[in-house]
Design a protein around this motif. Structure first.
Motif, PDB file in Angstrom:
ATOM      1  N   CYS A 147       0.960  -0.849   0.139  1.00 18.02           N
ATOM      2  CA  CYS A 147       0.393   0.665   0.051  1.00 18.02           C
ATOM      3  C   CYS A 147       0.483   0.724   0.197  1.00 18.02           C
ATOM      4  O   CYS A 147       0.508   2.415  -0.310  1.00 18.02           O
ATOM      5  CB  CYS A 147      -0.392  -0.562   1.136  1.00 18.02           C
ATOM      6  SG  CYS A 147       0.105   0.006   2.474  1.00 18.02           S
ATOM      7  N   ALA A 152      -4.495   1.809   3.001  1.00 23.26           N
ATOM      8  CA  ALA A 152      -5.353   0.922   2.348  1.00 23.26           C
ATOM      9  C   ALA A 152      -4.778  -0.188   1.251  1.00 23.26           C
ATOM     10  O   ALA A 152      -4.046   0.141   0.990  1.00 23.26           O
ATOM     11  CB  ALA A 152      -6.082   1.941   1.100  1.00 23.26           C
ATOM     12  N   GLY A 155      -5.464   0.195  -5.304  1.00 23.18           N
ATOM     13  CA  GLY A 155      -7.652   0.577  -5.398  1.00 23.18           C
ATOM     14  C   GLY A 155      -8.146   1.599  -4.884  1.00 23.18           C
ATOM     15  O   GLY A 155      -9.273   1.613  -5.082  1.00 23.18           O
ATOM     16  N   SER A 156      -7.694   1.510  -3.276  1.00 19.77           N
ATOM     17  CA  SER A 156      -8.672   2.103  -2.326  1.00 19.77           C
ATOM     18  C   SER A 156      -8.193   3.361  -1.443  1.00 19.77           C
ATOM     19  O   SER A 156      -6.617   3.472  -2.159  1.00 19.77           O
ATOM     20  CB  SER A 156      -9.991   1.367  -1.558  1.00 19.77           C
ATOM     21  OG  SER A 156      -8.734   0.897  -0.372  1.00 19.77           O
ATOM     22  N   HIS A 157      -8.939   4.300  -0.902  1.00 23.60           N
ATOM     23  CA  HIS A 157      -8.238   5.377  -0.317  1.00 23.60           C
ATOM     24  C   HIS A 157      -9.023   5.661   0.751  1.00 23.60           C
ATOM     25  O   HIS A 157     -10.290   5.208   0.944  1.00 23.60           O
ATOM     26  CB  HIS A 157      -7.798   6.328  -0.725  1.00 23.60           C
ATOM     27  CG  HIS A 157      -7.370   6.293  -2.634  1.00 23.60           C
ATOM     28  ND1 HIS A 157      -5.921   6.628  -2.759  1.00 23.60           N
ATOM     29  CD2 HIS A 157      -7.721   6.396  -3.654  1.00 23.60           C
ATOM     30  CE1 HIS A 157      -5.632   6.067  -3.756  1.00 23.60           C
ATOM     31  NE2 HIS A 157      -6.734   6.351  -4.123  1.00 23.60           N
ATOM     32  N   ASP A 199     -11.543  -0.291   3.370  1.00 19.25           N
ATOM     33  CA  ASP A 199     -10.916  -1.423   2.722  1.00 19.25           C
ATOM     34  C   ASP A 199      -9.569  -1.716   3.412  1.00 19.25           C
ATOM     35  O   ASP A 199      -8.112  -1.078   2.292  1.00 19.25           O
ATOM     36  CB  ASP A 199     -11.004  -1.607   1.552  1.00 19.25           C
ATOM     37  CG  ASP A 199     -10.815  -2.980   0.788  1.00 19.25           C
ATOM     38  OD1 ASP A 199     -10.086  -3.779   1.911  1.00 19.25           O
ATOM     39  OD2 ASP A 199     -10.488  -3.326  -0.391  1.00 19.25           O
TER      40      ASP A 199
END
Length: 391
Positions: A147, A152, A155-157, A199
């Protein structure tokens, strides 16, 4: 409001927000009930607090300057819509000023500096004296490569917290004799960060760092001793959120040596001489500390030297050899080598040796030695007594 609010705080009508806040702090410290519990002081504290509530709020101040009621539609001072931040009272006593806009402290960052780390290594005396380079395996926290330290999943934040709307704090209102007092506390939903990671990264569980074993090269300088710490900047634990690493400290422990003992920058060793060698004098070959270094043949390093023992050397005698000790950690040359002498008296003699010693004793008129009895040294009080009573 019979008394002018500007007069209550002791400021002019064109005073800026900083001047108003400074004046309120001074008066709050003077009239706060914890300092002056009498009724008059409590009433005065309410008045200056009310004045500050109006003049510190641009809208209320503008309404007051126009001659209107600054609490119109708010139920007056202490009403449902009124109240002021408890932070202002605390600032009056403890000199706050780190508040975020709106009186809060703001969200705290997920990115923080890591802790320092400490490891201990053993080195030989020669390595401590002349320096050595070591490879160390250390187990510390490093940035999560999955990450990149954000915490996260790829692809997520992180997203703003819905409970505190990204402020990291929530307000709690309590009633008191001052009216409604508002305090700010860290948001329990986001733990004060202002954001939530919906996530989390599966590799680091949202921390932004993982533990890893790595190899470092550390240069131990010449002259270190037991307890010396070598600092390696930013080689310690990486901080939460992939924050900057702390420092790594390498603490030195010097192993015992078979020949030499160390005292500061000086080396000490003890030689044992037969009675005859001490009486007649001799030459001994002693090793140097450099002999422990693996320099290889032809390196030019002195591995031994000759030590002259003078005739008549007594047990307990010392020889100081300049510049054969340990180099100073901060320069300034080397310490000394102190050689202590112990004269060994034979405990078993064969008939011929005993005969020769009897002959030597006869030649030196020592067959019936009387010995010398030395008086014990007097105490300080004894010497003072003798000084005042010479007879």
């Amino acid at each position: 409001m019979s008394q002018d609010l500007y007069d209550l705080l002791g400021v002019t009508r064109d005073a800026d927000a900083d001047d108003i806040k400074k004046a309120y702090r001074k008066l709050a410290r003077q009239y706060h009930p914890d300092v002056n519990p009498d009724a008059a002081s409590q009433e005065k504290f309410k008045e200056v607090s009310r004045a500050y509530e109006v003049l510190s709020d641009p809208q209320k101040r503008a309404a007051y300057d126009r001659g209107g009621d600054p609490f119109a539609g708010m139920g007056g001072f202490g009403g449902q819509g009124a109240g002021f931040s408890f932070t202002d009272i605390m600032d009056a006593f403890f000199g706050g000023g780190g508040a975020a806009p709106g009186g809060g402290r703001g969200p705290r960052s997920r990115v923080r500096r890591g802790q320092d780390a400490l490891i201990r290594i053993d080195v030989e005396l020669a390595e401590a004296a002349f320096g050595v380079t070591r490879e160390l395996k250390v187990d510390t926290a490093v940035v999560c490569t999955t990450c990149g330290g954000e915490g996260a999943a790829p692809g997520s934040h992180p997203v703003p917290c819905e409970t505190c709307r990204g402020a990291g704090e929530v307000a709690h209102v309590q009633r008191s004799f001052l009216g409604e007092v508002r305090t700010l506390r860290p948001c329990a939903a986001c733990r004060g960060f202002g954001t939530i990671i919906p996530d989390p990264c599966r590799e680091c569980s949202g921390d932004g760092r993982v533990r890893s074993r790595r190899t470092l090269t550390v240069k131990i300088p010449a002259g270190v001793d037991t307890g010396t710490r070598v600092q390696l900047g930013e080689q310690g634990e990486v901080g939460p959120g992939g924050g900057p690493a702390g420092d790594l400290y390498v603490e030195i422990n010097v192993a015992a040596h078979d020949t030499f003992t160390r005292q500061g920058d000086d080396l000490h060793c003890t030689i044992t001489l037969p009675m005859t060698a001490a009486a007649l004098g001799t030459t001994l070959t002693l090793p140097t500390l450099e002999a422990d270094l693996d320099q290889g043949a032809g390196s030019g390093v002195e591995t031994s030297f000759d030590l002259e023992i003078r005739p008549g050397t007594q047990s307990g005698a010392e020889q100081v050899l300049r510049g054969r000790g340990v180099p100073g950690l901060r320069g300034g040359g080397r310490g000394n080598l102190v050689v202590h002498t112990v004269v060994e008296t034979p405990t078993r003699l064969d008939p011929r040796q005993e005969e020769l010693l009897h002959e030597l004793a006869a030649l030196r008129s020592e067959e019936q030695p009387t010995g010398q009895v030395r008086p014990a040294s007097k105490s300080v009080f004894g010497r003072l007594r003798d000084a005042f009573n010479p007879h």
